[in-house]
Write a protein that holds these residues in place. Structure first.
Motif, PDB file in Angstrom:
ATOM      1  N   UNK A  10      13.411   8.822   7.911  1.00 31.89           N
ATOM      2  CA  UNK A  10      12.463   9.680   6.905  1.00 31.89           C
ATOM      3  C   UNK A  10      12.616   9.080   5.409  1.00 31.89           C
ATOM      4  N   UNK A  11      11.723   8.777   4.783  1.00 25.17           N
ATOM      5  CA  UNK A  11      11.971   8.322   3.370  1.00 25.17           C
ATOM      6  C   UNK A  11      10.820   7.620   2.660  1.00 25.17           C
ATOM      7  N   UNK A  12      10.946   6.674   1.734  1.00 28.87           N
ATOM      8  CA  UNK A  12       9.683   6.109   1.154  1.00 28.87           C
ATOM      9  C   UNK A  12      10.044   5.058   0.581  1.00 28.87           C
ATOM     10  N   UNK A  13       9.074   4.035   0.441  1.00 30.34           N
ATOM     11  CA  UNK A  13       9.299   2.582   0.205  1.00 30.34           C
ATOM     12  C   UNK A  13       8.733   2.436  -1.199  1.00 30.34           C
ATOM     13  N   UNK A  37       0.898  -1.247   0.041  1.00 30.52           N
ATOM     14  CA  UNK A  37      -0.005   0.126   0.053  1.00 30.52           C
ATOM     15  C   UNK A  37       0.961   1.160  -0.160  1.00 30.52           C
ATOM     16  N   UNK A  38       1.735   1.109   0.674  1.00 29.87           N
ATOM     17  CA  UNK A  38       2.559   2.263   0.875  1.00 29.87           C
ATOM     18  C   UNK A  38       3.508   2.641  -0.220  1.00 29.87           C
ATOM     19  N   UNK A  39       3.926   1.660  -1.140  1.00 30.65           N
ATOM     20  CA  UNK A  39       4.652   1.642  -2.368  1.00 30.65           C
ATOM     21  C   UNK A  39       3.846   2.261  -3.392  1.00 30.65           C
ATOM     22  N   UNK A  40       2.691   1.777  -3.454  1.00 33.06           N
ATOM     23  CA  UNK A  40       1.647   2.132  -4.122  1.00 33.06           C
ATOM     24  C   UNK A  40       1.266   3.518  -3.992  1.00 33.06           C
ATOM     25  N   UNK A  41       1.145   4.053  -2.849  1.00 36.33           N
ATOM     26  CA  UNK A  41       0.687   5.544  -2.628  1.00 36.33           C
ATOM     27  C   UNK A  41       1.937   6.385  -2.871  1.00 36.33           C
ATOM     28  N   UNK A  42       2.941   5.762  -2.430  1.00 31.83           N
ATOM     29  CA  UNK A  42       4.312   6.885  -2.655  1.00 31.83           C
ATOM     30  C   UNK A  42       4.360   7.870  -1.379  1.00 31.83           C
ATOM     31  N   UNK A  43       3.496   7.694  -0.284  1.00 31.91           N
ATOM     32  CA  UNK A  43       3.592   8.491   0.888  1.00 31.91           C
ATOM     33  C   UNK A  43       4.861   8.487   1.576  1.00 31.91           C
ATOM     34  N   UNK A  44       5.169   9.541   2.016  1.00 28.72           N
ATOM     35  CA  UNK A  44       6.344   9.872   2.928  1.00 28.72           C
ATOM     36  C   UNK A  44       6.240   8.866   4.225  1.00 28.72           C
ATOM     37  N   UNK A  45       7.496   8.254   4.477  1.00 27.78           N
ATOM     38  CA  UNK A  45       7.354   7.117   5.688  1.00 27.78           C
ATOM     39  C   UNK A  45       8.412   7.621   6.666  1.00 27.78           C
ATOM     40  N   UNK A  46       8.009   7.378   7.773  1.00 25.04           N
ATOM     41  CA  UNK A  46       9.031   7.394   9.062  1.00 25.04           C
ATOM     42  C   UNK A  46       9.211   5.983   9.842  1.00 25.04           C
ATOM     43  N   UNK A  47      10.139   5.518  10.055  1.00 25.02           N
ATOM     44  CA  UNK A  47      10.186   4.170  10.748  1.00 25.02           C
ATOM     45  C   UNK A  47      11.127   4.402  11.990  1.00 25.02           C
ATOM     46  N   UNK A  48      10.621   3.644  12.930  1.00 22.48           N
ATOM     47  CA  UNK A  48      11.439   3.410  14.303  1.00 22.48           C
ATOM     48  C   UNK A  48      12.860   2.990  14.306  1.00 22.48           C
ATOM     49  N   UNK A  49      13.313   1.870  13.179  1.00 17.25           N
ATOM     50  CA  UNK A  49      14.660   1.341  12.851  1.00 17.25           C
ATOM     51  C   UNK A  49      15.247   1.533  11.474  1.00 17.25           C
ATOM     52  N   UNK A  50      14.724   2.510  10.876  1.00 15.06           N
ATOM     53  CA  UNK A  50      15.477   2.952   9.783  1.00 15.06           C
ATOM     54  C   UNK A  50      16.290   3.810  10.027  1.00 15.06           C
ATOM     55  N   UNK A  51      17.531   4.208   9.313  1.00 16.08           N
ATOM     56  CA  UNK A  51      18.750   4.783   9.393  1.00 16.08           C
ATOM     57  C   UNK A  51      18.165   6.175  10.066  1.00 16.08           C
ATOM     58  N   UNK A  52      18.740   6.635  10.859  1.00 13.84           N
ATOM     59  CA  UNK A  52      18.222   8.122  11.360  1.00 13.84           C
ATOM     60  C   UNK A  52      18.588   9.040  10.143  1.00 13.84           C
ATOM     61  N   UNK A  53      17.471  10.031  10.025  1.00 16.45           N
ATOM     62  CA  UNK A  53      16.463  10.506  10.966  1.00 16.45           C
ATOM     63  C   UNK A  53      15.148   9.545  10.471  1.00 16.45           C
TER      64      UNK A  53
END
Ligand SMILES: [Zn+2]
Length: 318
Positions: A294-297, A276-292
């Protein structure tokens, strides 16, 4: 060291550093900036470092269902980013609201960063936090809610969490039969937190505040939540613990981690939400992705079930 590294107590699955074996020399990082500011509409958002850990992904902590060859290839493809796990919290400020989403491990990992000190850099004292949202009750998210003496750190805040998560950890004997890590690794901090703090019970899909909607994403824990944050036409999707190493788990959303309470359910949830996130292209925040965090899937191939993490470029704070 009175407080044990939660994920690792006595576990053969987990490397020594994760178990806290070198924790007496715990280092608190103060050198680099521990916060990164951005906007989501009217929200002044800040990503906060709450800890990090040098721990190269390894089996069977990650991906027990993968062949050794496939796992080695995935780690190799991650190149320079393979050796760290990051622990990110998110602060949202709007008018008189100061909302903290997760509080980090609170000293429960060998190398951590002082959340309260990072908040102070923003001029935010613990008593200024009006609401704490807990994505789930693993120690690396709720450990920072209590100080070393067991006192509530954000003493004036309303604490809230999905009802499913509260009920699970507050039960006399939470059913952790499917957890490869074993109950000891995850139970203590969660039980201490729920015994000490009366949480508001949230319902999935019902906004907890204007523009902030918790969404049940079960499997990692029974009440694990993701969040959609929306304001003035801008969106941010907080994936919480849908990935612990974006370079390994996004290309293989069917690979699980030993801290998943229910691995098949966790994998199904990841696949559904990543698609769903890849299809939408929405901005994503993750608890365990490299700081800060923020990115996209992004889908690797159209129609496939493989994804990659595209980090957001640095930008000045508005
Ligand atoms: Zn986590």
């Amino acid at each position: 060291m009175l407080r044990l590294a939660g994920f690792g107590v006595g576990l053969a699955l987990v490397p020594g550093r994760l178990r806290g074996e070198s924790a007496p020399n715990r280092q608190v990082s103060r050198g680099n900036a521990g916060c990164y500011r951005f906007r989501v509409g009217e929200f002044k958002a800040t990503a906060l470092v709450t800890g990090f850990m040098a721990a190269e992904p390894h089996q069977p902590f990650y991906a027990p269902q993968a062949s050794a060859e496939a796992f080695r290839a995935a780690v190799a493809a991650a190149a320079g980013s393979k050796g760290r796990m990051h622990f990110n919290a998110l602060l949202l400020r709007r008018g008189g609201e100061t909302i903290l989403i997760d509080a980090g491990p609170g000293g429960n990992v060998p190398a951590d960063c002082d959340l309260v000190a990072n908040l102070a850099k923003l001029g935010v004292a613990p008593v200024d936090v009006t609401r704490v949202v807990l994505t789930h009750a693993h120690f690396d998210h709720c450990g920072g809610l209590l100080d070393a003496a067991g006192h509530v750190v954000f003493s004036r805040a309303e604490h809230c969490c999905l009802a499913e998560e509260i009920d699970f950890w507050s039960a006399p004997q939470p059913d952790l039969a499917k957890l490869r890590l074993g109950a000891k690794a995850v139970l203590g901090t969660a039980q201490r937190v729920f015994a000490k703090i009366a949480f508001r019970r949230l319902q999935s899909d019902v906004p907890l505040a204007e523009g902030i909607t918790p969404l049940l994403a079960p499997g990692h824990t029974p009440g694990h939540m993701t969040l959609r944050i929306e304001s003035q036409g801008e969106s941010l999707y907080h994936i919480a613990d849908l990935t612990h190493n974006a370079h390994v788990m996004l290309p293989h959303p069917d690979w699980t981690i030993a801290s998943d309470c229910d691995e098949p359910l966790a994998a199904a949830t990841r696949k559904r939400i990543f698609a769903g996130l890849a299809a939408e292209g929405v901005r994503v925040f993750g608890s365990h992705v490299p700081f800060p965090g923020l990115g996209r899937i992004v889908a690797v191939a159209a129609g496939g079930e493989q994804y990659r993490w595209v980090p957001e470029d640095w930008a000045p704070a508005e």
